[in-house]
Design a protein around this motif. Structure first.
Motif, PDB file in Angstrom:
ATOM      1  N   GLU A  46      10.938  -2.766   8.185  1.00 16.89           N
ATOM      2  CA  GLU A  46      10.554  -2.386   6.823  1.00 16.89           C
ATOM      3  C   GLU A  46      11.368  -3.171   5.798  1.00 16.89           C
ATOM      4  O   GLU A  46      10.849  -3.618   4.778  1.00 16.89           O
ATOM      5  CB  GLU A  46      10.762  -0.885   6.620  1.00 16.89           C
ATOM      6  CG  GLU A  46       9.702  -0.024   7.277  1.00 16.89           C
ATOM      7  CD  GLU A  46       8.325  -0.319   6.700  1.00 16.89           C
ATOM      8  OE1 GLU A  46       8.110  -0.069   5.491  1.00 16.89           O
ATOM      9  OE2 GLU A  46       7.463  -0.802   7.456  1.00 16.89           O
ATOM     10  N   HIS A  49       9.977  -6.664   5.737  1.00 17.54           N
ATOM     11  CA  HIS A  49       8.690  -6.701   5.020  1.00 17.54           C
ATOM     12  C   HIS A  49       8.908  -6.714   3.510  1.00 17.54           C
ATOM     13  O   HIS A  49       8.239  -7.443   2.784  1.00 17.54           O
ATOM     14  CB  HIS A  49       7.827  -5.493   5.396  1.00 17.54           C
ATOM     15  CG  HIS A  49       7.199  -5.599   6.747  1.00 17.54           C
ATOM     16  ND1 HIS A  49       6.632  -6.762   7.214  1.00 17.54           N
ATOM     17  CD2 HIS A  49       7.044  -4.669   7.741  1.00 17.54           C
ATOM     18  CE1 HIS A  49       6.152  -6.560   8.431  1.00 17.54           C
ATOM     19  NE2 HIS A  49       6.400  -5.311   8.776  1.00 17.54           N
ATOM     20  N   SER A  57       4.626  -2.291   2.822  1.00 19.82           N
ATOM     21  CA  SER A  57       5.331  -1.519   3.824  1.00 19.82           C
ATOM     22  C   SER A  57       4.641  -0.173   3.989  1.00 19.82           C
ATOM     23  O   SER A  57       3.582   0.080   3.403  1.00 19.82           O
ATOM     24  CB  SER A  57       6.798  -1.320   3.417  1.00 19.82           C
ATOM     25  OG  SER A  57       6.882  -0.485   2.274  1.00 19.82           O
TER      26      SER A  57
END
Length: 473
Positions: A46, A49, A57
């Motif tokens: 995450e 990202h 995300s």
């Protein structure tokens, strides 16, 4: 089914017109939520990202929040944001003892995508700021955390002699109130863990290396002093009873409690040099300290001394003895150590801290300054400084932990330990060191947790001024 918990689209409050502070809080709250319930690798994905790939995300709110931060066009706020995000993860993984994840977080920034050129103004700004972050001291501090959380693999490397002194290198991060609270907490926790490990290893070494047992599996020496470490510990522990360093500090404070500040300054150097007066260099140290103190805070010379004056005066003595510009060694530091007086300097600093306990974090910050200065030189050129750091570390471990060291003599008749005070004319080799873990920390025992932490993360105004501003006389 998704491996992630569902996130409501409005859970973190991202919305049009979000302020910079609100956008930052959206990201902080999201990371605080997932780091507690997700696997570290999922959290890292995450993070990747959001900050590296800059793609959607699980939360639909974090990317718009990051856009707000980027569009504010404030690189400092972006750096503060990503730094705090990193330490939110570091703190939680440290508590969960998931140390490998911390290294993985640092490795994440090696993604070649950060170096890739782009025509997108938003991505261009993000990658440019990320690259500048990777070149900053902030990222170096993060790398320090990652390396030292796995200290068993990194300490004692010959090409990185400063790694042994990470507990002191972390102190400037903790005492700097401009750092995110997560970073300060992480620095405090790691510094304490490394200090506790050294103290435990030292106690185990001193206990087992004299017993004649475990010869097949000798206990490792945690110091860099070789066999001389045992004799050093004996020499430090030898001062027991009425004239121990702690009792001398109590006696000094009792004797000068009604004195003016001017008289306090005159008495302070005599107290500091009292137990080392037999050393020829002690007279030179006292003369140089007296010459500096006579002109220090003269506007208060005829007033009663108070805790604030004692703190500031003690910190100035640390400056004179260590580094006056918070970067290079002071002339007094170089003079004392060049003549082989590491133990004398360590004892003076110990006695100073026993009188002014709030001086310890300032002292450790100056230790860190000197380590940073000398790390530019090869180990072979720094051996005298390393010797001092080892002596300092041992001295403060003995007087700064809830482990009590005792020096005892084993009688030849029955080989049972007989507790004796060490007479000056008796040889240290006739005695053994016994250490004992106390169930509770005695109120007169100096601990970094007591002195640095105070009431959790709160410093008094005087301490904040001293730690952050490094006020000069």
């Amino acid at each position: 089914m998704s491996r992630y918990p569902s996130m409501e689209s409005n859970e973190y409050g991202a919305r049009p017109g979000l302020s910079l502070a609100q956008a930052q809080q959206v990201i902080y709250d999201f990371l605080l939520e997932i780091v507690k319930i997700w696997h570290p690798q999922d959290v890292l994905e995450e993070f990747r990202h959001l900050f590296v790939h800059h793609t959607d995300s699980v939360s639909s709110q974090t990317l718009p929040a990051l856009h707000v931060i980027l569009f504010a066009n404030n690189e400092l706020e972006f750096r503060n944001t990503i730094k705090r995000c990193c330490y939110i993860l570091v703190n939680n993984w440290e508590v969960a003892r998931q140390f490998d994840a911390i290294q993985d977080l640092v490795d994440l920034f090696a993604d070649p995508l950060i170096q890739r050129r782009t025509l997108s103004p938003t991505l261009k700004r993000l990658r440019h700021w990320l690259l500048r972050f990777l070149e900053s001291e902030d990222f170096e501090e993060l790398r320090l955390f990652a390396a030292r959380y796995t200290e068993e693999r990194t300490l004692n490397r010959p090409d990185d002699w400063t790694a042994r002194y990470t507990p002191y290198l972390l102190v400037p991060q903790y005492v700097n109130e401009n750092n995110p609270i997560e970073q300060r907490q992480a620095a405090r926790a790691l510094s304490r863990r490394l200090k506790d490990k050294f103290k435990f290893d030292l106690a185990m070494y001193t206990a087992h290396s004299q017993s004649g047992q475990n010869r097949d599996r000798p206990v490792a020496n945690p110091t860099a002093l070789g066999d001389s470490a045992l004799r050093l510990v004996k020499a430090i522990v030898a001062r027991r009873g009425e004239f121990s360093y702690k009792n001398l500090a109590r006696l000094f404070l009792e004797q000068i409690k009604e004195s003016s500040y001017g008289d306090f300054k005159k008495s302070l150097t005599r107290y500091l040099l009292y137990t080392v007066s037999g050393n020829p260099i002690s007279k030179q140290i006292q003369e140089k300290l007296d010459a500096r103190l006579v002109d220090l805070y003269t506007e208060s010379d005829y007033e009663p001394w108070d805790a604030s004056l004692v703190l500031r005066t003690s910190n100035r003595i640390v400056d004179y003895l260590m580094t006056e510009d918070q970067e290079r060694p002071s002339p007094l530091f170089s003079m004392v150590l060049s003549q082989g007086n590491a133990l004398t300097l360590a004892i003076i600093l110990l006695k100073l801290v026993l009188v002014s306990r709030q001086t310890l974090p300032y002292l450790e910050t100056r230790i860190a300054s000197l380590i940073r200065y000398y790390e530019q030189f090869p180990r072979s050129e720094c051996q005298w400084v390393i010797n001092f750091l080892e002596v300092f570390q041992i001295t403060f471990a003995i007087y700064g932990d809830n482990t009590e060291y005792n020096l005892v003599k084993v009688t030849q008749r029955d080989q049972r330990p007989e507790a004796l005070f060490l007479a000056e004319r008796q040889g240290l080799d006739a005695f053994r060191i016994f250490s004992q873990k106390l169930n509770q920390v005695r109120p007169d025992v100096l601990t970094s947790a007591d002195l640095v932490a105070g009431k959790e993360d709160h410093f008094s105004e005087e301490e904040i001024d001293e730690l952050n501003l490094g006020e000069q006389a």
